[in-house]
Motif scaffolding. Structure first.
Motif, short mmCIF file in Angstrom:
data_model
loop_
_atom_site.label_atom_id
_atom_site.label_comp_id
_atom_site.label_asym_id
_atom_site.label_seq_id
_atom_site.Cartn_x
_atom_site.Cartn_y
_atom_site.Cartn_z
N ILE A 11 0.84 -1.20 0.00
CA ILE A 11 0.00 0.00 0.00
C ILE A 11 0.87 1.25 0.00
N LEU A 12 0.54 2.18 -0.87
CA LEU A 12 1.16 3.50 -0.88
C LEU A 12 0.28 4.40 -0.02
N VAL A 13 0.81 4.86 1.10
CA VAL A 13 0.08 5.72 2.02
C VAL A 13 0.49 7.16 1.76
N LEU A 14 -0.49 7.96 1.34
CA LEU A 14 -0.28 9.38 1.07
C LEU A 14 -0.93 10.16 2.20
N THR A 15 -0.14 10.95 2.92
CA THR A 15 -0.65 11.70 4.06
C THR A 15 -0.74 13.17 3.70
N THR A 42 -0.07 -2.12 -6.45
CA THR A 42 -0.01 -1.34 -5.22
C THR A 42 -1.29 -0.52 -5.08
N SER A 43 -1.88 -0.57 -3.89
CA SER A 43 -3.08 0.20 -3.61
C SER A 43 -2.71 1.56 -3.03
N LEU A 44 -3.59 2.52 -3.20
CA LEU A 44 -3.37 3.88 -2.68
C LEU A 44 -4.29 4.11 -1.49
N LEU A 45 -3.72 4.54 -0.39
CA LEU A 45 -4.48 4.94 0.79
C LEU A 45 -4.18 6.41 1.03
N CYS A 79 -8.80 1.78 -3.90
CA CYS A 79 -8.12 2.77 -3.07
C CYS A 79 -9.01 3.12 -1.88
N ALA A 80 -8.41 3.72 -0.89
CA ALA A 80 -9.13 4.07 0.34
C ALA A 80 -8.74 5.46 0.76
N ILE A 81 -9.66 6.10 1.47
CA ILE A 81 -9.37 7.40 2.06
C ILE A 81 -9.80 7.36 3.52
N TRP A 119 -8.75 -3.36 4.94
CA TRP A 119 -9.61 -3.52 3.75
C TRP A 119 -8.76 -3.65 2.49
N LEU A 120 -7.76 -2.80 2.36
CA LEU A 120 -6.91 -2.86 1.18
C LEU A 120 -6.09 -4.15 1.11
N LEU A 121 -5.74 -4.68 2.27
CA LEU A 121 -4.96 -5.92 2.31
C LEU A 121 -5.86 -7.16 2.27
N GLY A 122 -7.17 -6.95 2.25
CA GLY A 122 -8.10 -8.07 2.18
C GLY A 122 -8.28 -8.78 3.50
N ARG A 123 -7.92 -8.10 4.59
CA ARG A 123 -8.10 -8.70 5.91
C ARG A 123 -9.38 -8.15 6.52
N ARG A 124 -9.96 -8.93 7.37
CA ARG A 124 -11.16 -8.47 8.07
C ARG A 124 -10.73 -7.71 9.31
#
Length: 135
Positions: A11-15, A42-45, A79-81, A119-124
Motif C-alpha cells: 500500500i502507498l500511504v499518502l498523508t 499497489t493500492s493507494l491509501l 483505493c481508500a481514504i 480492507w486494502l490488504l483483504g483482511r477483516r
C-alpha cells in the motif's frame, strides 16, 4: 511538509496535512511510483484526517481522471481514504468516490487508518475487545 508518502506492505500511504497545493499530491504519488519499492497492484491509501484544504467538485473530477491514468502504471483500482469526523470531509470523499467509480476505480471511506489498511490488504478488521470490561 503537508504531503508525504510511504509504503506499508503493498500500500502507498499518502498523508495530507494542513493546506497544500493541487499539485503536491500528484508530485508525491508520481515520485512514489518511480521508487523501486513500487510494485504493480499497489493500492493507494489517502490519509486526509489532518487536511484543511478544500477542493471544488471540478478539481475532484480532474483528480479522478489523473488517478485513473495511474492504472496503466500499475496502481490498483482499489483505493481508500481516511477522513476525520468533519462532515465536509466525508461529503467530499463521497464525491471523489463517485468520480472514481466513473473512472473504473473503487474508493472506500474510513475514519480509522487500521480499518483502511485491513480492507486494502483483504483482511477483516475486528475491533479489539477491552479486556477490563466485565463480561
Amino acid at each position: 511538509m503537508p504531503v508525504t508518502w510511504t509504503f506499508q506492505d503493498s500500500i502507498l500511504v499518502l498523508t495530507l496535512v494542513g493546506e497544500y497545493t493541487f499539485e503536491e499530491p500528484v508530485d508525491a504519488v508520481n515520485t512514489a511510483i518511480e521508487d523501486p519499492r513500487f510494485r504493480r497492484g499497489t493500492s493507494l491509501l489517502i490519509d486526509a484526517r489532518q487536511s484543511t484544504t478544500r477542493r471544488s467538485s471540478e478539481e475532484f473530477r480532474g483528480r479522478s481522471v489523473w488517478m485513473a491514468s495511474l492504472l496503466a502504471k500499475g496502481l490498483s483500482p482499489r483505493c481508500a481514504i481516511v477522513v476525520s469526523s468533519a462532515v465536509h470531509q466525508y461529503g467530499m470523499a463521497r464525491m471523489a468516490g463517485i468520480y472514481l467509480d466513473l473512472q473504473g476505480m473503487t474508493l472506500e471511506i474510513f475514519t480509522e487508518l487500521a480499518e483502511a489498511l485491513d480492507w486494502l490488504l483483504g483482511r477483516r478488521y475486528t475491533v479489539p475487545i477491552d479486556q477490563s470490561q466485565p463480561k
